[in-house]
Design an enzyme around this catalytic site. Structure first.
Site, PDB file in Angstrom:
ATOM      1  N   HIS A 132     -10.910  74.213  56.995  1.00 58.95           N
ATOM      2  CA  HIS A 132      -9.963  75.278  57.310  1.00 58.95           C
ATOM      3  C   HIS A 132      -9.841  75.478  58.825  1.00 58.95           C
ATOM      4  O   HIS A 132      -9.967  76.592  59.346  1.00 58.95           O
ATOM      5  CB  HIS A 132     -10.392  76.593  56.638  1.00 58.95           C
ATOM      6  CG  HIS A 132      -9.238  77.527  56.370  1.00 58.95           C
ATOM      7  ND1 HIS A 132      -9.180  78.342  55.266  1.00 58.95           N
ATOM      8  CD2 HIS A 132      -8.110  77.775  57.071  1.00 58.95           C
ATOM      9  CE1 HIS A 132      -8.067  79.059  55.306  1.00 58.95           C
ATOM     10  NE2 HIS A 132      -7.397  78.729  56.394  1.00 58.95           N
ATOM     11  N   ILE A 133      -9.578  74.376  59.510  1.00 58.32           N
ATOM     12  CA  ILE A 133      -9.517  74.406  60.980  1.00 58.32           C
ATOM     13  C   ILE A 133      -8.142  74.022  61.519  1.00 58.32           C
ATOM     14  O   ILE A 133      -7.967  73.920  62.738  1.00 58.32           O
ATOM     15  CB  ILE A 133     -10.574  73.468  61.601  1.00 58.32           C
ATOM     16  CG1 ILE A 133     -10.406  72.025  61.091  1.00 58.32           C
ATOM     17  CG2 ILE A 133     -11.971  73.997  61.336  1.00 58.32           C
ATOM     18  CD1 ILE A 133     -11.251  71.005  61.811  1.00 58.32           C
ATOM     19  N   ARG A 185      -2.896  77.367  51.687  1.00 53.22           N
ATOM     20  CA  ARG A 185      -3.958  78.107  51.006  1.00 53.22           C
ATOM     21  C   ARG A 185      -4.481  77.284  49.841  1.00 53.22           C
ATOM     22  O   ARG A 185      -3.715  76.708  49.075  1.00 53.22           O
ATOM     23  CB  ARG A 185      -3.453  79.468  50.506  1.00 53.22           C
ATOM     24  CG  ARG A 185      -3.207  80.495  51.619  1.00 53.22           C
ATOM     25  CD  ARG A 185      -4.509  80.874  52.312  1.00 53.22           C
ATOM     26  NE  ARG A 185      -4.324  81.897  53.335  1.00 53.22           N
ATOM     27  CZ  ARG A 185      -4.167  81.630  54.628  1.00 53.22           C
ATOM     28  NH1 ARG A 185      -4.131  80.389  55.052  1.00 53.22           N
ATOM     29  NH2 ARG A 185      -4.050  82.629  55.499  1.00 53.22           N
ATOM     30  N   GLU A 218     -12.785  77.864  48.191  1.00 55.85           N
ATOM     31  CA  GLU A 218     -13.549  77.879  49.434  1.00 55.85           C
ATOM     32  C   GLU A 218     -14.239  79.208  49.682  1.00 55.85           C
ATOM     33  O   GLU A 218     -15.263  79.249  50.348  1.00 55.85           O
ATOM     34  CB  GLU A 218     -12.665  77.519  50.631  1.00 55.85           C
ATOM     35  CG  GLU A 218     -11.638  78.548  51.027  1.00 55.85           C
ATOM     36  CD  GLU A 218     -10.789  78.055  52.202  1.00 55.85           C
ATOM     37  OE1 GLU A 218     -10.653  78.799  53.173  1.00 55.85           O
ATOM     38  OE2 GLU A 218     -10.269  76.936  52.135  1.00 55.85           O
TER      39      GLU A 218
END
Length: 333
Positions: A290-291, A227, A256
């Site tokens: 964030h993949i 995170r 983000e």
């Protein structure tokens, strides 16, 4: 008994199909705010991150028996109030642990061997071998902070690289044949690489800060696929500039949520935006959107796990109801 389930996210057709075959009623709502949804109708809710499930939400969902989040974290759910209300929280960290681990290794290989930088240079006509001399993972000490599903998967995959793997976790006795569980002082002393795999909580928010970084005995490579808000970004940038961190591999960012939909049009006078552009323009930083847990395989696995856990919960609730009825019948006699 679970009868009616509210689906709050798109791309859940497989989950919906399977649950309907098992006799559940599945309603889909992808756009409305919670004020426009009659939450009292539902025994369960399935979501990812579209809405925040706070205590006001839960109060309105008077028949709620479970909240299922497709993914590993449940930070968008008021878990303490949910537990107080006897609501079961379901997630699927087992489903994307391997994709996150593979992604972390891929980013680390790119960082240690200057793969992305040298690729970009060659496309500009620059052939620079010496400045792109890399480092091997072999014989390095890898420190994994947070040794749950993903940390364990990463350690297992790294075991073939002939590394020394250490892990730290707040839970005791989680080490295994792939990683030796140690205290943080040992992580600080020995690590060449740090990979972060902790949930986002009050305790982990901002845990990777300047004071934390300064405790390491030697410069290190840093990977964050957990995170973004666990890292104070401007402290990370400072450590990259002064050489305390060799390179950073970031699949998540501290801010983000603010940048998610309009990332490249962010106000450049904003302090956070300046830090973000420091990351973009640094050759020491690899960014992905964030993949890490976002593979085709992980989607299928997470969907299957959510379905299995909902069906199991329903069976448990039905068994509990049957036992209660039997006890009530015995009392009447």
């Amino acid at each position: 008994m679970i009868k009616r389930i509210l689906i709050l996210e798109k791309n859940c057709s497989f989950i919906i199909q399977k649950l309907k075959k098992k006799g559940f009623i599945c309603d889909e709502n992808y756009y409305d705010s919670t004020d426009k949804i009659n939450l009292s109708l539902y025994d369960g809710i399935i979501l990812r991150s579209r809405l925040k499930i706070d205590n006001e939400f839960i109060k309105k969902a008077i028949n709620l028996k479970f909240i299922a989040r497709i993914g590993s974290g449940i930070e968008n759910i008021d878990k303490y109030y949910a537990f107080k209300r006897g609501i079961t929280l379901i997630s699927s960290p087992e489903g994307n642990k391997d994709s996150v681990a593979e992604h972390a290794i891929g980013m680390l290989l790119c960082a240690m061997n200057h793969i992305i930088v040298s690729n970009q240079q060659i496309k500009k006509g620059i052939w620079n071998r010496e400045n792109n001399r890399g480092m091997e993972i072999m014989k390095k000490t890898i420190g994994i902070i947070g040794y749950g599903n993903t940390g364990k998967s990463l350690a297992k995959k790294l075991s073939g690289f002939d590394t020394s793997i250490l892990c730290y976790d707040t839970l005791p006795n989680v080490g295994d044949i792939y990683a030796n569980q140690v205290d943080m002082s040992t992580i600080f002393q020995k690590s060449d690489v740090i990979s972060l795999h902790v949930p986002y909580t009050k305790k982990t928010k901002g845990m990777i800060n300047y004071n934390f970084i300064q405790k390491f005995y030697k410069p290190f490579y840093f990977i964050n696929t957990s995170r973004g808000e666990c890292v104070i970004t401007n402290h990370l940038v400072k450590a990259l500039k002064n050489g305390k961190i060799y390179a950073a591999c970031l699949d998540v960012l501290e801010y983000e949520n603010l940048l998610y939909e309009n990332i490249f049009h962010y106000n450049q006078n904003n302090k956070q935006s300046k830090t973000f552009f420091d990351l973009i323009y640094s050759e020491k930083v690899i960014l992905t959107p964030h993949i890490a847990g976002w593979t085709k395989e992980s989607k299928s696995k997470m969907d299957e796990i959510i379905i299995e856990k909902i069906i199991l919960l329903n069976q448990q609730l039905n068994s509990k109801k049957i036992m209660q009825n039997l006890n009530d019948s015995d009392s009447d006699n």
